[in-house]
Design a protein around this motif. Structure first.
Motif, PDB file in Angstrom:
ATOM      1  N   PRO A   1     -17.717   8.617   6.547  1.00 22.46           N
ATOM      2  CA  PRO A   1     -16.308   8.786   6.161  1.00 22.46           C
ATOM      3  C   PRO A   1     -15.306   8.468   7.271  1.00 22.46           C
ATOM      4  O   PRO A   1     -14.119   8.323   7.012  1.00 22.46           O
ATOM      5  CB  PRO A   1     -16.205  10.275   5.790  1.00 22.46           C
ATOM      6  N   PHE A   2     -15.769   8.349   8.509  1.00 22.00           N
ATOM      7  CA  PHE A   2     -14.869   8.169   9.641  1.00 22.00           C
ATOM      8  C   PHE A   2     -14.820   6.737  10.159  1.00 22.00           C
ATOM      9  O   PHE A   2     -13.931   6.375  10.915  1.00 22.00           O
ATOM     10  CB  PHE A   2     -15.288   9.107  10.785  1.00 22.00           C
ATOM     11  N   GLN A   3     -15.765   5.916   9.767  1.00 24.33           N
ATOM     12  CA  GLN A   3     -15.922   4.608  10.387  1.00 24.33           C
ATOM     13  C   GLN A   3     -14.853   3.586  10.015  1.00 24.33           C
ATOM     14  O   GLN A   3     -14.774   2.547  10.663  1.00 24.33           O
ATOM     15  CB  GLN A   3     -17.325   4.067  10.112  1.00 24.33           C
ATOM     16  N   ASN A   4     -14.034   3.866   9.050  1.00 26.89           N
ATOM     17  CA  ASN A   4     -12.925   2.956   8.736  1.00 26.89           C
ATOM     18  C   ASN A   4     -11.700   3.221   9.596  1.00 26.89           C
ATOM     19  O   ASN A   4     -10.722   2.480   9.524  1.00 26.89           O
ATOM     20  CB  ASN A   4     -12.545   3.049   7.259  1.00 26.89           C
ATOM     21  N   THR A   5     -11.737   4.275  10.397  1.00 30.71           N
ATOM     22  CA  THR A   5     -10.610   4.597  11.270  1.00 30.71           C
ATOM     23  C   THR A   5     -10.742   3.780  12.549  1.00 30.71           C
ATOM     24  O   THR A   5     -11.767   3.827  13.220  1.00 30.71           O
ATOM     25  CB  THR A   5     -10.565   6.107  11.566  1.00 30.71           C
ATOM     26  N   ASN A   6      -9.694   3.022  12.867  1.00 36.38           N
ATOM     27  CA  ASN A   6      -9.736   2.063  13.965  1.00 36.38           C
ATOM     28  C   ASN A   6      -9.541   2.663  15.352  1.00 36.38           C
ATOM     29  O   ASN A   6     -10.091   2.151  16.326  1.00 36.38           O
ATOM     30  CB  ASN A   6      -8.672   0.982  13.758  1.00 36.38           C
ATOM     31  N   ALA A   7      -8.723   3.702  15.479  1.00 32.99           N
ATOM     32  CA  ALA A   7      -8.412   4.267  16.795  1.00 32.99           C
ATOM     33  C   ALA A   7      -7.862   5.672  16.611  1.00 32.99           C
ATOM     34  O   ALA A   7      -7.540   6.092  15.491  1.00 32.99           O
ATOM     35  CB  ALA A   7      -7.379   3.399  17.523  1.00 32.99           C
ATOM     36  N   THR A   8      -7.741   6.377  17.716  1.00 30.35           N
ATOM     37  CA  THR A   8      -7.129   7.701  17.732  1.00 30.35           C
ATOM     38  C   THR A   8      -5.938   7.662  18.676  1.00 30.35           C
ATOM     39  O   THR A   8      -6.066   7.194  19.812  1.00 30.35           O
ATOM     40  CB  THR A   8      -8.140   8.766  18.208  1.00 30.35           C
ATOM     41  N   PHE A   9      -4.795   8.115  18.198  1.00 29.27           N
ATOM     42  CA  PHE A   9      -3.599   8.239  19.031  1.00 29.27           C
ATOM     43  C   PHE A   9      -3.371   9.723  19.309  1.00 29.27           C
ATOM     44  O   PHE A   9      -3.204  10.503  18.371  1.00 29.27           O
ATOM     45  CB  PHE A   9      -2.352   7.688  18.326  1.00 29.27           C
TER      46      PHE A   9
ATOM     47  N   LYS B   1      -2.683   5.180   7.177  1.00 29.34           N
ATOM     48  CA  LYS B   1      -2.857   3.737   7.050  1.00 29.34           C
ATOM     49  C   LYS B   1      -1.511   3.093   7.347  1.00 29.34           C
ATOM     50  O   LYS B   1      -0.521   3.345   6.655  1.00 29.34           O
ATOM     51  CB  LYS B   1      -3.330   3.356   5.646  1.00 29.34           C
ATOM     52  N   HIS B   2      -1.477   2.305   8.401  1.00 34.48           N
ATOM     53  CA  HIS B   2      -0.237   1.622   8.796  1.00 34.48           C
ATOM     54  C   HIS B   2       0.086   0.510   7.802  1.00 34.48           C
ATOM     55  O   HIS B   2      -0.806   0.040   7.082  1.00 34.48           O
ATOM     56  CB  HIS B   2      -0.395   1.025  10.191  1.00 34.48           C
ATOM     57  N   PRO B   3       1.340   0.070   7.773  1.00 38.21           N
ATOM     58  CA  PRO B   3       1.714  -1.019   6.851  1.00 38.21           C
ATOM     59  C   PRO B   3       0.867  -2.278   7.027  1.00 38.21           C
ATOM     60  O   PRO B   3       0.680  -3.030   6.076  1.00 38.21           O
ATOM     61  CB  PRO B   3       3.180  -1.285   7.193  1.00 38.21           C
ATOM     62  N   ASP B   4       0.317  -2.499   8.236  1.00 38.78           N
ATOM     63  CA  ASP B   4      -0.524  -3.685   8.473  1.00 38.78           C
ATOM     64  C   ASP B   4      -1.975  -3.483   8.053  1.00 38.78           C
ATOM     65  O   ASP B   4      -2.797  -4.372   8.184  1.00 38.78           O
ATOM     66  CB  ASP B   4      -0.466  -4.103   9.939  1.00 38.78           C
ATOM     67  N   GLY B   5      -2.307  -2.281   7.576  1.00 38.67           N
ATOM     68  CA  GLY B   5      -3.657  -1.988   7.114  1.00 38.67           C
ATOM     69  C   GLY B   5      -4.522  -1.232   8.097  1.00 38.67           C
ATOM     70  O   GLY B   5      -5.597  -0.749   7.738  1.00 38.67           O
ATOM     71  N   ALA B   6      -4.096  -1.116   9.357  1.00 40.92           N
ATOM     72  CA  ALA B   6      -4.872  -0.360  10.349  1.00 40.92           C
ATOM     73  C   ALA B   6      -4.894   1.118   9.957  1.00 40.92           C
ATOM     74  O   ALA B   6      -3.885   1.669   9.532  1.00 40.92           O
ATOM     75  CB  ALA B   6      -4.271  -0.528  11.739  1.00 40.92           C
ATOM     76  N   VAL B   7      -6.057   1.734  10.106  1.00 41.62           N
ATOM     77  CA  VAL B   7      -6.197   3.163   9.824  1.00 41.62           C
ATOM     78  C   VAL B   7      -6.315   3.876  11.170  1.00 41.62           C
ATOM     79  O   VAL B   7      -7.217   3.591  11.963  1.00 41.62           O
ATOM     80  CB  VAL B   7      -7.426   3.447   8.940  1.00 41.62           C
TER      81      VAL B   7
END
Length: 120
Positions: free
Chosen positions: A61-69, A104-110
């Motif tokens: 469930p976590f692998q679609n997340t690209n980064a942590t801020f 999910k950002h407007p560019d598709g990044a999660v």
């Protein structure tokens, strides 16, 4: 409202071997390590890398997340991101280190946004 740090996510099945590799690669020791029993995960940070360990099933469930801020206020970022066209995938939630949300950002990044507990 400020992004304090950006962490690259690396998913591993065994935290000890992952830690050993990245500590040796970067020449520094992990600055944090903790369990997230609710999700059957272990996490650690080495420099700007967030290691997330668990079984393939637990990690899925976590692998679609690209980064942590890491941010100073998850609440302020939620409001800002909604105004900018971001989609809140999972709202603000208590986690072992403070609060987080997934956007999910407007560019598709999660991206995961995390606000750590304030230290006394």
């Amino acid at each position: 409202m400020k992004v304090l740090k950006t962490l690259i996510r690396v998913y591993v099945e065994d935290l000890d071997s992952g830690l050993s590799f990245y500590e040796n690669l970067l020449g520094i020791k992990a600055r944090s390590r903790f369990d997230y029993p609710e999700m059957k995960l272990e996490l650690a940070t080495v420099g700007d890398i967030l290691l997330i360990a668990g079984s393939k099933e637990a990690l899925k469930p976590f692998q679609n997340t690209n980064a942590t801020f890491l941010v100073d206020s998850v609440e302020k970022f939620r409001n800002y991101l909604e105004q900018q066209g971001g989609k809140i995938i999972r709202g603000i939630k208590d986690v072992p280190t403070g609060w987080n949300m997934i956007v999910k950002h407007p560019d598709g990044a999660v991206i995961e946004y995390v606000e750590h507990f304030k230290e006394n």
